[in-house]
Write an enzyme that holds these catalytic residues in place. Sequence first.
Site, PDB file in Angstrom:
ATOM      1  N   ARG A  67       0.851  -1.186   0.000  1.00 10.55           N
ATOM      2  CA  ARG A  67       0.000   0.000   0.000  1.00 10.55           C
ATOM      3  C   ARG A  67       0.890   1.239   0.000  1.00 10.55           C
ATOM      4  O   ARG A  67       1.784   1.367   0.836  1.00 10.55           O
ATOM      5  CB  ARG A  67      -0.905   0.007   1.243  1.00 10.55           C
ATOM      6  CG  ARG A  67      -1.781   1.234   1.326  1.00 10.55           C
ATOM      7  CD  ARG A  67      -2.652   1.309   2.590  1.00 10.55           C
ATOM      8  NE  ARG A  67      -3.177   2.665   2.682  1.00 10.55           N
ATOM      9  CZ  ARG A  67      -3.449   3.305   3.797  1.00 10.55           C
ATOM     10  NH1 ARG A  67      -3.301   2.705   4.972  1.00 10.55           N
ATOM     11  NH2 ARG A  67      -3.888   4.545   3.768  1.00 10.55           N
ATOM     12  N   HIS A 112      -3.151  11.200   0.909  1.00 12.64           N
ATOM     13  CA  HIS A 112      -2.588  11.000   2.248  1.00 12.64           C
ATOM     14  C   HIS A 112      -2.040  12.355   2.718  1.00 12.64           C
ATOM     15  O   HIS A 112      -0.851  12.485   3.003  1.00 12.64           O
ATOM     16  CB  HIS A 112      -1.515   9.916   2.200  1.00 12.64           C
ATOM     17  CG  HIS A 112      -1.217   9.275   3.522  1.00 12.64           C
ATOM     18  ND1 HIS A 112      -1.326   7.921   3.744  1.00 12.64           N
ATOM     19  CD2 HIS A 112      -0.793   9.789   4.713  1.00 12.64           C
ATOM     20  CE1 HIS A 112      -0.979   7.635   4.987  1.00 12.64           C
ATOM     21  NE2 HIS A 112      -0.646   8.757   5.608  1.00 12.64           N
ATOM     22  N   GLU A 157      -7.254   8.468   6.695  1.00 13.59           N
ATOM     23  CA  GLU A 157      -7.524   9.124   7.971  1.00 13.59           C
ATOM     24  C   GLU A 157      -8.047  10.555   7.786  1.00 13.59           C
ATOM     25  O   GLU A 157      -7.404  11.519   8.193  1.00 13.59           O
ATOM     26  CB  GLU A 157      -6.260   9.142   8.847  1.00 13.59           C
ATOM     27  CG  GLU A 157      -5.743   7.746   9.144  1.00 13.59           C
ATOM     28  CD  GLU A 157      -4.737   7.689  10.293  1.00 13.59           C
ATOM     29  OE1 GLU A 157      -4.360   8.753  10.808  1.00 13.59           O
ATOM     30  OE2 GLU A 157      -4.341   6.570  10.669  1.00 13.59           O
ATOM     31  N   ASN A 300      -7.485   1.753  10.403  1.00 15.81           N
ATOM     32  CA  ASN A 300      -6.125   1.951  10.925  1.00 15.81           C
ATOM     33  C   ASN A 300      -6.207   1.924  12.447  1.00 15.81           C
ATOM     34  O   ASN A 300      -6.985   2.679  13.036  1.00 15.81           O
ATOM     35  CB  ASN A 300      -5.558   3.316  10.502  1.00 15.81           C
ATOM     36  CG  ASN A 300      -5.361   3.430   9.000  1.00 15.81           C
ATOM     37  OD1 ASN A 300      -5.542   2.466   8.262  1.00 15.81           O
ATOM     38  ND2 ASN A 300      -4.973   4.617   8.543  1.00 15.81           N
ATOM     39  N   TYR A 302      -4.052   1.841  16.212  1.00 17.95           N
ATOM     40  CA  TYR A 302      -2.792   1.986  16.947  1.00 17.95           C
ATOM     41  C   TYR A 302      -2.912   1.820  18.455  1.00 17.95           C
ATOM     42  O   TYR A 302      -2.001   1.347  19.101  1.00 17.95           O
ATOM     43  CB  TYR A 302      -2.146   3.353  16.648  1.00 17.95           C
ATOM     44  CG  TYR A 302      -1.563   3.395  15.258  1.00 17.95           C
ATOM     45  CD1 TYR A 302      -0.283   2.945  15.011  1.00 17.95           C
ATOM     46  CD2 TYR A 302      -2.327   3.844  14.186  1.00 17.95           C
ATOM     47  CE1 TYR A 302       0.252   2.943  13.739  1.00 17.95           C
ATOM     48  CE2 TYR A 302      -1.811   3.838  12.899  1.00 17.95           C
ATOM     49  CZ  TYR A 302      -0.520   3.391  12.678  1.00 17.95           C
ATOM     50  OH  TYR A 302      -0.001   3.376  11.412  1.00 17.95           O
ATOM     51  N   GLU A 368      -3.670  -0.234   8.539  1.00 19.38           N
ATOM     52  CA  GLU A 368      -2.465   0.224   9.254  1.00 19.38           C
ATOM     53  C   GLU A 368      -2.489  -0.362  10.657  1.00 19.38           C
ATOM     54  O   GLU A 368      -3.533  -0.373  11.317  1.00 19.38           O
ATOM     55  CB  GLU A 368      -2.413   1.747   9.416  1.00 19.38           C
ATOM     56  CG  GLU A 368      -1.917   2.498   8.216  1.00 19.38           C
ATOM     57  CD  GLU A 368      -1.713   3.994   8.492  1.00 19.38           C
ATOM     58  OE1 GLU A 368      -1.342   4.373   9.616  1.00 19.38           O
ATOM     59  OE2 GLU A 368      -1.940   4.770   7.544  1.00 19.38           O
TER      60      GLU A 368
HETATM   61  C1  NOJ Z   1      -1.300   7.346  10.644  1.00 16.36           C
HETATM   62  C2  NOJ Z   1      -0.929   7.813   9.280  1.00 16.36           C
HETATM   63  O1  NOJ Z   1      -1.774   7.350   8.269  1.00 16.36           O
HETATM   64  C3  NOJ Z   1       0.532   7.625   8.948  1.00 16.36           C
HETATM   65  O2  NOJ Z   1       0.867   8.569   7.997  1.00 16.36           O
HETATM   66  C4  NOJ Z   1       1.373   7.712  10.204  1.00 16.36           C
HETATM   67  O3  NOJ Z   1       2.742   7.657   9.917  1.00 16.36           O
HETATM   68  C5  NOJ Z   1       1.002   6.571  11.117  1.00 16.36           C
HETATM   69  N1  NOJ Z   1      -0.418   6.616  11.426  1.00 16.36           N
HETATM   70  C6  NOJ Z   1       1.786   6.527  12.424  1.00 16.36           C
HETATM   71  O4  NOJ Z   1       1.554   7.644  13.189  1.00 16.36           O
END
Ligand code: NOJ
Length: 479
Positions: A67, A112, A157, A300, A302, A368
């Site tokens: 991607r 992006h 995002e 995505n 985290y 992600e």
């Molecule tokens: C979100 C983003 O899409 C990406 O650009 C970023 O580097 C990562 N998360 C990590 O923060």
Amino acid sequence: MDFLISSAYQIEGGWDADGKGPSIWDNFTHTPGNIKNDETGDIACDSYNKADEDLYLLRALRVNSYRFSLSWPRIFPDGRNRSINTYGVNYYNRLIDGLLAQNITPMVTLFHWDLPQALQDIGGWLNPEMVELFDSYADFCFHTFGDRVKFWITFNEPIAISSLGYDLAVFPPNYKDDPGYALYKVTHIILKAHARAYHTYDQKYRATQKGVVSLSLNMDWVEPEPLNDPRNVEAADRYLQFMGGWFAHPIFKNGDYPDAMKWKVGNRSELQKLPSSRLPVFTEEEKEYIRGTADVFCLNYYTAKLIKHKTTKLRPFSYEDDQEKVLENDSSWPTSAIDNMRAVPWGLRRLLNWIKEEYGNPPIYITENGVGLKSKSEVDDTSKIFFYKTHIDEVLKAYNLDGVNLKGYVAWSFLDSFEWLNGYEARFGLHQVDFEKPSRPRTPRTSAIYYSEIIRQNGIPFHQGDSLSLFHLLASRTS
Ligand code: NOJ
């Protein structure tokens, strides 16, 4: 399916090479004081000049998909298709062809965050003309690359654009006027732009190109604390609606914003004695146009947070105040290096289940997931291996035990790269990049070897030679 990922501004460099136009991120990073250590993406990983090396490394990892994002101002330097830059177009043609030659499927993000400066100059995402302009860019990309690209993500995002760009104002364009309104207007326009591009694909390309179109939404899991107070559970649900539902509810449900958002923003606007809600309204026709404009759900993920119901004050008109408050994180959850983000693998399983219930079991791609470490020289990165192992394990549980319709998993990221406001400090790469050397040498980390082993064995490797078959299962469901 196993993937790796990157984005244009974060890795390409070549910020003004071969006729590329400036983006809002070029100008923002060129202003001292905006980014940690005043770092920029001018050269980044120099991937604009190192496509062959990147392709070689991707092949070594044995990923079956990659991607990446297209830089809009590299293709249209002034944002409009009167200014096509053939050098930029050819760079992406070479990259796509190189991937396909190695049996790696390209998964392409159109936007992006690196908006052509010329379009910011006409008001950026606050200008309704952007719907048309984004569509014209998307149409060009479908037409030019769509014979070979079968997976399109319109926006990455989008909440980062509206909330970080037009409310907290820490990302360009750092828009501070109109607090509590601007971000809702921006999201309103982005949703229309996304839907417009989706319909263009449907009408002009889907029959021949047979691809899928979606957008990538980032969501954190929120855990009610304490759990036995229903108000906390409601607050958690509202948080998820504000963060993901803001975009997903119109697209995956009924063309309109979530009730929780309409109620909360509307109610607060009333208390603020405003003539109408700060949350804009879609016409019935617009709702119909937006509903159903994604073929798969792209998430995505985290981190996770604790949340407790709280009454907010009515001072400024801000999204922050409309939104729920989160508590301190649970100190027993391990931190990742940047922004004290906590690594909470089980939050991913819960979130996948929430999405399954909320949106009627859609096919889900995790587009992600990863962790940024601080130490730049660390190649032996056990903590990153631990992060991937524990998260993939929870993904497996969601898939095997909970029946989540999972189709793919993407590790962020392929290379260490420009991490926005953090400059080069946070190291997300499976490959270390030495940004002090002009040739930007890449070195595979232990996590790269681990990830390629996951791919080779179709699952998490065990000492006994046994394996849990995540990718095998995903592949068999997809085919
Ligand atoms: C979100 C983003 O899409 C990406 O650009 C970023 O580097 C990562 N998360 C990590 O923060």
